[in-house]
Design an enzyme around this catalytic site. Structure first.
Site, mmCIF file in Angstrom:
data_model
loop_
_atom_site.group_PDB
_atom_site.id
_atom_site.type_symbol
_atom_site.label_atom_id
_atom_site.label_comp_id
_atom_site.label_asym_id
_atom_site.label_seq_id
_atom_site.Cartn_x
_atom_site.Cartn_y
_atom_site.Cartn_z
ATOM 1 N N GLY A 1 0.968 -1.059 -0.437
ATOM 2 C CA GLY A 1 0.118 -0.098 -0.269
ATOM 3 C C GLY A 1 0.682 1.081 -0.240
ATOM 4 O O GLY A 1 2.293 0.716 -0.370
ATOM 5 N N LYS B 1 9.005 0.222 5.175
ATOM 6 C CA LYS B 1 8.619 1.542 5.119
ATOM 7 C C LYS B 1 9.696 2.721 3.923
ATOM 8 O O LYS B 1 10.724 2.618 4.644
ATOM 9 C CB LYS B 1 7.850 2.737 5.923
ATOM 10 C CG LYS B 1 7.040 3.226 6.027
ATOM 11 C CD LYS B 1 7.148 4.015 7.065
ATOM 12 C CE LYS B 1 6.176 3.535 8.194
ATOM 13 N NZ LYS B 1 6.260 4.520 9.276
ATOM 14 N N ASP C 1 -2.308 10.713 16.073
ATOM 15 C CA ASP C 1 -2.938 9.563 15.590
ATOM 16 C C ASP C 1 -3.246 8.111 15.538
ATOM 17 O O ASP C 1 -3.369 7.492 14.360
ATOM 18 C CB ASP C 1 -1.739 9.558 14.343
ATOM 19 C CG ASP C 1 -2.912 10.133 12.883
ATOM 20 O OD1 ASP C 1 -3.292 10.388 12.613
ATOM 21 O OD2 ASP C 1 -1.896 9.424 11.653
#
Length: 701
Positions: A390, A411, A508
């Site tokens: 993703g 990542k 978050d």
């Protein structure tokens, strides 16, 4: 048989108020237990332990002279030294420790009285320890410095009156408070390892104090206080006050304030590193004129041929300038990466060791490795699209498989990322120091050839939003699984706020940042937006509001104010989403303008809270647990941050079946976008949700 002595005395300096408290003492030593009921005035006491395992000294011996000399040195001191004294003379080692909040006169008075008592109680013993109200004194013929010692220990109880409420709920709150204080005291440095604070359960405030001898390492102090905290389970349940006394540390809690707000002597502050840059010396008027003359360019027409020559030279110079500027930018970017890697290594890699990372040697510390780029290229098949999981604001995330078959998530910071080196450094610096079963584990990072990569453990069940907001997959989330996820996320946030070495605000927290392992256990991820709070700081302000609307607390979204209560608000939103199976963002589209929070509050107020529950849970739900979770969620999303509970209280409420919860106020207005969004995730949303380490989209205020 070892000999133990106990004594009760009253200090003239503190005999202002006459009161009596009943204290129950349990004295532990390997193989022996002493139980004594004592009545003390103003909580003052004296306990001693005379240890015969190291033998005895004779009258007028060198040992007696050295011991007397050290006692005289302590008695005649004129400096508090943060309440800690350690000295050696000949064969004798002495350690004295005063409580962190007492002043010099109280400290020396306590030590003098303790010395006098120990001379009477433990004559001729080569090793003994004595505890008093404000101090501890121990001496031995062996080296006792920089060594954690857990026995003998004493457990001293305040049994003046029985405690009200469920004693095990109170014990849970106290353990959370003591664990928080333990981390603070252990990190206190070599001068003072001391911490105090208070916590509430309902209307009752509990006060606690912990302290170690500051010669201990951070780990040793942590281990000693952990053992003392574990000891309260066996001797302090149902008590209004309790003390656990060990040679290397001690703790105490009471239902009333018993300590000063701060230490008697403030620790020295380290010099600030944010020194103002030096200003250049002022220039004289003459030099400024000369500089202005040098900046002027005088063009003299020399004819067509000369103009063409100059034009060609100017074009060449511009080309060289552009080429040089690009190279400088690349050099600066590389320099930034080198500086960041040095900073990460300097802050995290304190002790280097060699570890074989799937067949390759990497430089790493005991906590955190730097992984070579070629290993990650092989693991991800050169970051091919087939391995792409993703993409978020940070950049794409890829699945990788190491040489030993272990799956990882990588990542990769994109060059056009909304996040940059600051967020990359933030996540590395934070998550590398965090170890908890409900936080995603960062395996390493890579900074090579303009690449900035973070390597995480792979979460096979992806993120919570993939299951929660997809009607076909939500069936896999039974009520028990959802309840376990709620409790796991709460424990993870509690660890960030109070139990970790750093006090961290996540900023978050949302469903897509809760990853699920193979057993559907939750792990909080994405610390790029997190902030560290120092000392007693509990609120901050920012001009850069980041995160996800719908989960933001109103004071953060509108004013930029954030605190631990901001995370509590986000947790409340997430809790209500888990129960309902619906997003807070977009909920107003199908509910005539009502947010999920307002809708839940209206149902709960009417006694119809069960109607909020996802209909897929009808067969598996426990009604009492569902209603309790809705109640807790509504407490967390109240508009005033002061009304919201702390995460320690939330954890206690989730684990209790009998605790009485306060009535929540109407929740804050919905903080979300006006644009209608579909209830079911789009293909793009689905792709982003599959991201094993999700990153929030940066939305304007």
């Amino acid at each position: 048989m070892p000999h133990s002595c106990f004594h009760n005395r009253r200090s003239a300096e503190t005999m202002v108020t006459v009161s009596t408290r009943i204290l129950f003492l349990i004295f532990f030593y390997p193989g022996l237990t002493y139980l004594v009921t004592l009545t003390f005035a103003l909580d003052l006491y004296f306990l001693s332990r005379c240890i015969n395992s190291t033998g005895y000294y004779t009258a007028n011996s060198a040992y007696e002279r050295d011991l007397s000399s050290l006692f005289n040195e302590i008695s005649s001191t004129t400096k508090l030294n943060y309440g800690f004294f350690h000295s050696q003379s000949g064969e004798v080692n002495v350690i004295a420790l005063c409580r962190g909040d007492v002043k010099l006169n109280v400290c020396t008075s306590c030590l003098n009285d303790t010395i006098s008592e120990m001379k009477q109680r433990c004559p001729r013993y080569k090793e003994a320890i004595g505890w008093s109200e404000f101090c501890m004194l121990r001496y031995s013929s062996r080296n006792i410095s920089k060594r954690v010692e857990l026995s003998p220990q004493a457990c001293l109880l305040n049994t003046q009156s029985a405690v009200e409420g469920n004693p095990y709920e109170i014990l849970d709150v106290l353990k959370v408070l003591l664990d928080y204080l333990r981390s603070r005291a252990a990190a206190g440095g070599t001068l003072l390892k001391y911490a105090t604070s208070s916590s509430s359960l309902g209307a009752q405030l509990w006060y606690a104090l912990v302290q170690c001898t500051p010669d201990l390492s951070e780990q040793d102090c942590n281990d000693c206080l952990k053992a003392a905290t574990d000891g309260i389970t066996s001797c302090c349940v149902g008590q209004r006050g309790c003390r656990v006394l060990k040679p290397s540390c001690n703790l105490r809690f009471e239902s009333y304030p018993f300590f000063d707000s701060g230490p008697a002597v403030l620790l020295p502050q380290s010099p600030s590193t944010d020194a103002a840059p030096a200003l250049p010396p002022p220039q004289s008027p003459r030099s400024k004129k000369e500089e202005n003359k040098q900046k002027k360019s005088v063009w003299i027409p020399l004819g067509a041929s000369l103009s063409a020559t100059l034009g060609l030279a100017l074009f060449s110079a511009c080309g060289f300038f552009i080429w040089r500027r690009r190279n400088i930018q690349e050099d600066n970017e590389n320099s930034q990466e080198v500086q960041l890697l040095d900073l990460v290594r300097g802050s995290i890699l304190d002790e280097h060791s060699s570890e074989n990372f799937n067949g390759e040697n990497v430089s790493r510390s005991q906590e955190f490795p730097s992984i070579q780029l070629n290993i990650l290229h092989v693991a991800t098949n050169s970051f091919c699209d087939e391995n792409k999981l993703g993409e978020g604001g940070f950049g794409p995330v890829y699945k990788g498989t190491l040489a030993d078959g272990k799956a990882i998530a990588v990542k990769r910071l994109s060059r056009t990322s909304g996040q940059g080196l600051l967020e990359f450094k933030n996540e590395v610096m934070l998550i590398a120091k965090l170890q908890h079963r409900n936080l995603v584990r960062l395996l390493g990072c890579c900074l090579e050839k303009n690449e900035k990569l973070l390597v995480y453990e792979f979460m096979p069940n992806r993120s919570l939003d993939v299951f929660l907001f997809d009607s076909s997959m939500a069936m896999e989330l039974s009520w028990q699984k959802r309840f376990n996820i709620i409790k796991g996320v709460a424990r993870g946030i509690l660890y960030l706020h109070e139990d970790s070495r750093l006090r961290i605000i996540h900023r978050d927290l949302k469903a897509s940042n809760v990853l699920l392992d193979h057993e559907m256990n939750p792990k909080i991820s994405d610390f790029g937006m997190a902030r560290i709070f120092g000392g007693d700081q509990n609120q901050a302000n920012t001009n850069r509001v980041v995160g996800t609307y719908g989960y933001m607390a109103p004071e953060y979204a509108m004013e930029g104010l954030f605190s631990i209560k901001s995370d509590v608000f986000s947790f409340g939103v997430l809790l209500l989403e888990i129960i309902s199976g619906k997003r807070n963002n977009g909920f107003h589209v199908s509910e005539r303008g009502e947010s999920l929070l307002t809708f839940a509050w209206k149902l709960w107020s009417k006694g119809q809270g069960m109607e909020l529950m996802d209909q897929l849970l009808v067969q598996s739900c426990v009604a009492a647990e569902v209603l309790k979770c809705i109640h807790i969620g509504l407490l967390c999303v109240q508009e005033d941050p002061a009304d919201r509970p702390s995460m320690s209280s939330v954890v206690v409420m989730l684990g209790s079946e009998t605790i009485t919860l306060p009535r929540p106020a109407e929740p804050a207005f919905s903080v979300g976008r006006v644009v209608a969004e579909p209830i079911e995730p789009t293909s793009n949303d689905r792709n982003c949700s599959i991201n094993e380490v999700t990153i929030s989209k940066l939305s304007p205020r």
